[in-house]
Design a protein around this motif. Structure first.
Motif, short mmCIF file in Angstrom:
data_model
loop_
_atom_site.label_atom_id
_atom_site.label_comp_id
_atom_site.label_asym_id
_atom_site.label_seq_id
_atom_site.Cartn_x
_atom_site.Cartn_y
_atom_site.Cartn_z
N ILE A 119 7.80 -5.79 1.51
CA ILE A 119 7.14 -6.45 0.50
C ILE A 119 7.54 -8.21 0.67
O ILE A 119 6.57 -8.30 0.84
CB ILE A 119 7.16 -6.26 -0.96
CG1 ILE A 119 6.63 -4.45 -1.15
CG2 ILE A 119 6.58 -6.54 -1.57
CD1 ILE A 119 7.19 -4.01 -2.31
N SER A 120 8.11 -8.07 0.75
CA SER A 120 8.77 -9.45 1.47
C SER A 120 7.91 -10.71 2.72
O SER A 120 7.25 -11.67 2.99
CB SER A 120 10.47 -10.82 1.53
OG SER A 120 11.52 -9.84 -0.19
N ALA A 121 8.06 -9.42 4.28
CA ALA A 121 7.15 -10.00 4.87
C ALA A 121 5.80 -9.98 4.02
O ALA A 121 4.89 -10.81 5.37
CB ALA A 121 7.76 -8.67 5.83
N LEU A 122 5.74 -9.55 4.06
CA LEU A 122 3.80 -9.45 3.48
C LEU A 122 3.59 -10.41 2.50
O LEU A 122 2.15 -10.56 2.76
CB LEU A 122 3.67 -8.06 2.84
CG LEU A 122 3.24 -6.46 2.93
CD1 LEU A 122 3.08 -5.64 2.52
CD2 LEU A 122 2.29 -6.51 4.73
N ALA A 140 4.68 -4.73 8.62
CA ALA A 140 5.81 -4.37 7.76
C ALA A 140 4.92 -3.80 6.75
O ALA A 140 5.14 -3.05 6.28
CB ALA A 140 5.37 -6.04 7.35
N ARG A 141 3.26 -3.53 7.11
CA ARG A 141 2.58 -2.07 6.08
C ARG A 141 2.99 -0.94 6.90
O ARG A 141 3.23 -0.53 5.58
CB ARG A 141 1.15 -2.75 5.99
CG ARG A 141 0.09 -2.04 5.03
CD ARG A 141 -1.08 -2.44 5.35
NE ARG A 141 -1.40 -4.28 4.83
CZ ARG A 141 -1.28 -4.23 3.49
NH1 ARG A 141 -1.54 -2.46 2.35
NH2 ARG A 141 -1.68 -5.43 2.88
N LYS A 161 4.06 -1.48 -4.95
CA LYS A 161 3.67 -3.06 -5.15
C LYS A 161 3.36 -3.39 -3.79
O LYS A 161 3.61 -3.55 -3.26
CB LYS A 161 4.80 -3.26 -6.38
CG LYS A 161 6.00 -3.41 -5.63
CD LYS A 161 7.10 -4.45 -6.80
CE LYS A 161 8.28 -4.98 -5.69
NZ LYS A 161 8.84 -5.24 -6.73
N ASP A 162 2.82 -5.21 -4.51
CA ASP A 162 2.24 -5.96 -3.56
C ASP A 162 2.97 -7.35 -3.58
O ASP A 162 3.59 -8.24 -3.04
CB ASP A 162 0.91 -5.90 -3.44
CG ASP A 162 0.09 -4.68 -2.96
OD1 ASP A 162 0.51 -4.28 -1.91
OD2 ASP A 162 -0.80 -4.46 -4.34
N GLU A 163 3.76 -7.55 -4.72
CA GLU A 163 3.96 -8.74 -5.23
C GLU A 163 5.40 -8.33 -5.33
O GLU A 163 5.86 -7.41 -6.25
CB GLU A 163 3.67 -9.85 -6.61
CG GLU A 163 2.06 -10.06 -6.72
CD GLU A 163 2.16 -11.52 -5.70
OE1 GLU A 163 2.93 -11.33 -5.59
OE2 GLU A 163 1.01 -10.67 -5.01
N PRO A 164 6.58 -9.47 -5.03
CA PRO A 164 7.52 -9.01 -5.09
C PRO A 164 8.51 -8.80 -6.96
O PRO A 164 9.33 -8.48 -7.12
CB PRO A 164 8.27 -10.35 -4.31
CG PRO A 164 7.68 -10.38 -3.63
CD PRO A 164 5.99 -10.48 -4.16
N LYS A 182 -3.68 6.13 2.91
CA LYS A 182 -4.54 4.31 3.28
C LYS A 182 -3.53 3.07 4.36
O LYS A 182 -4.15 2.44 4.86
CB LYS A 182 -4.66 4.14 1.35
CG LYS A 182 -5.92 2.35 1.81
CD LYS A 182 -5.67 2.49 0.01
CE LYS A 182 -6.71 1.29 -0.16
NZ LYS A 182 -6.03 0.33 0.55
N GLU A 183 -1.64 3.00 3.17
CA GLU A 183 -1.23 2.49 4.20
C GLU A 183 -1.01 1.92 5.88
O GLU A 183 -1.46 1.77 6.62
CB GLU A 183 0.03 2.04 3.70
CG GLU A 183 0.29 1.97 1.96
CD GLU A 183 0.46 0.29 1.79
OE1 GLU A 183 1.25 0.06 2.18
OE2 GLU A 183 -0.86 -0.48 1.54
#
Length: 561
Positions: A119-122, A140-141, A161-164, A182-183
């Protein structure tokens, strides 16, 4: 000249009690991180995403819980002094594991850290202006999906989640399967085929999708009395396996054990692996875990020996013995490879150091090797290494020979140091000073043989295409041409395919998942009689439950714990 030093600084905090660790990676150098090019910054952002893999696959983490919980491996309380560990390995084998098991806790923590680092990398990668960003975002995904897929397989849930700074949503069952799917599908178009096996490629993504579709019936209804393998899912398994095979990028290794050698980063059978080269701080514990404490595989290092750890069960050995009776199972090149000729010719007791390699595969009976006296290896008059029968010198039992026996269990006799046939599948690295470090063999996550076996299974489950499945299995068997070939099979069904997966993929962290999918995890084997289907999932570690206790009904323990 300014020398840059890249040091990951990790600040860990539980994200809103979710059990996910928030990791902030800072890149430091002797001047300033602002001197980094966008390319270097992008590489610095993606590197932590992969950094957890070597520790996840540590012998006491993922390997232990995927193998010792099954009919394939067992770890008794050796001699009443070693590997006691408060009974966690006895409990793992008996399916009496608890939420305080440290190996489960460590694996959980590493996986949620992997999700968090992804998530951090994304979030950081899109801020960088470099052509590599598009590929790294996809990696990363896909890696976030992979870590979540392991969480789903082991603990029955995924974190989304998407936001850290956001609170993770927790999904189970079909919702979790669809999310991971989906990912991977979203990542696939921007993944590359030209990356090393230590990074997730387009083909590796196809393989993970095939694995997800194959196991999705179990993931959707993990406690079900029977799993429903839909034709649509099996079609997808076949589709993605076909894509990998038709890419012509991968080739079977004629020598089976070369897949697990020090230099296997160039082996064309491997699709996705944990990069373990010594310069990347790999460890050697896959190789030393099962060997005797009196087996010293390296003439250069008198401290590099085994640990008398896990052995294969008599049940797993008998699956080989019965398949090949009246012949010896060593007729199958996947079972055994003799590197020390003293085993077949007792006169060959002097071996040049450069030519000394221990045998590979499943080790039985009297063991031979380097003779160490007073901390020094004995040599022949020619200067070659003296090789002979081994005794339990390191256990202060110099008259007790190192004879691996079929019996291994939790009795006094079955827990002795020589009990159990051992596994020497991964090469003992030539640079391993202590036996616990510098492992250069990449740890296999996915390889071509598994792709063929997944396709064979999908053919059987879809419309009982035994002919097509048999052809796939025999292609794998016929590929091992460096020594004797295993004989072709003449018939195929699910039980035979399960057996064949054991022969081909033993010690590769797949057995528990396979046993659940094939409906065999509730069976009886050495020291294990528990038949509770609720044990298909491991307990969520108590530390994670406690950390989320301020959020009512947020992180709910799995049934039966």
């Amino acid at each position: 000249m300014t020398k840059k030093i890249f040091i990951p600084i990790i600040f860990s905090a539980l994200v809103a009690g979710a059990g996910c660790t928030k990791l902030n990676e800072k890149v430091l150098d002797e001047s300033s991180a602002t001197e980094l090019t966008p390319k270097q910054a992008a590489e610095g952002a993606i590197a932590p995403v992969y950094a957890q893999l070597p520790t996840i696959f540590l012998h006491t983490n993922y390997l232990a819980i995927q193998e010792i919980s099954t009919d394939e491996a067992i770890l008794p309380y050796r001699g009443g002094t070693d590997w006691g560990d408060n009974g966690i390995y006895l409990a793992m084998h008996r399916h009496a594991y608890t939420s305080t098991d440290p190996n489960l806790r460590n694996t959980w923590n590493l996986l949620v850290q992997g999700v968090s680092r992804s998530i951090s990398a994304l979030n950081s990668l899109p801020t960088l202006n470099d052509p590599s960003v598009k590929t790294f975002v996809a990696e990363a995904r896909a890696m976030r999906a992979y870590y979540n897929m392991l969480l789903l397989d082991l603990f029955g849930l995924v974190f989304v989640k998407d936001e850290p700074s956001a609170l993770s949503a927790i999904l189970r069952g079909n919702e979790a399967v669809e999310y991971i799917k989906k990912e991977l599908l979203d990542a696939e178009p921007n993944l590359e085929s030209s990356v090393t096996t230590g990074r997730i490629s387009k083909e590796a993504c196809w393989g993970l999708l095939a694995r997800l579709y194959l196991n999705s019936a179990a993931y959707r209804d993990i406690y079900g009395a029977q799993f429903t393998f839909t034709p649509a899912d099996m079609d997808k398994v076949i589709e993605y396996c076909d894509k990998i095979i038709s890419s012509n990028k991968y080739q079977f290794s004629p020598e089976y054990f070369a897949i697990f050698d020090d230099n296997n980063d160039t082996n064309k059978e491997i699709i996705f692996a944990v990069d373990q080269r010594a310069d990347l701080n790999g460890h050697n514990r896959m190789a030393y875990f099962s060997l005797s404490g009196d087996q010293f595989p390296l003439p250069d290092y008198v401290g590099a020996n085994g640990t008398d750890g896990a052995a294969i069960t008599s049940d797993f050995y008998q699956s080989w013995a019965q398949a090949y009776a009246p012949a010896d199972p060593a007729a199958d090149p996947r079972f055994y490879k003799e590197n020390l000729s003293i085993y077949s010719n007792p006169a060959d007791s002097c071996v040049p150091a450069a030519q000394f390699f221990i045998n590979r595969g499943i080790l039985r009976g009297q063991q031979y090797g380097l003779i160490r006296k007073n901390g020094v290896f004995q040599k022949c008059t020619s200067g070659s290494m003296k090789v002979g029968p081994l005794f339990h010198d390191t256990r202060n039992k110099p008259t007790q020979p190192v004879i691996f026996t079929e019996q291994v269990d939790f009795t006094t006799a079955g827990s002795d140091y020589p009990s159990g046939y051992r596994v020497s599948k991964y090469m003992f690295s030539r640079k391993s000073v202590s036996g616990r470090n510098f492992g250069e063999a990449d740890i296999v996550i996915l390889r071509l043989a598994d792709v063929y076996l997944m396709r064979a299974e999908a053919k059987l489950r879809k419309n009982n295409d035994a002919t097509g499945a048999l052809a796939d299995v025999n292609i794998v068997r016929a590929s091992r041409t460096a020594r004797q070939q295993p004989p072709a099979l003449t018939t195929m069904n699910l039980d035979l395919l399960f057996r064949e997966r054991g022969f081909e993929l033993y010690w590769e962290c797949l057995r528990r998942t396979d046993m659940i999918r094939f409906g065999k995890y509730e069976g009886t084997w050495t020291e294990k009689t528990d038949n509770n289907p609720k044990k298909r999932l491991f307990p969520i570690p108590q530390t994670a439950i406690d950390g989320a206790s301020n959020l009512k009904d947020y992180l709910i323990q799995n049934d039966s714990y």
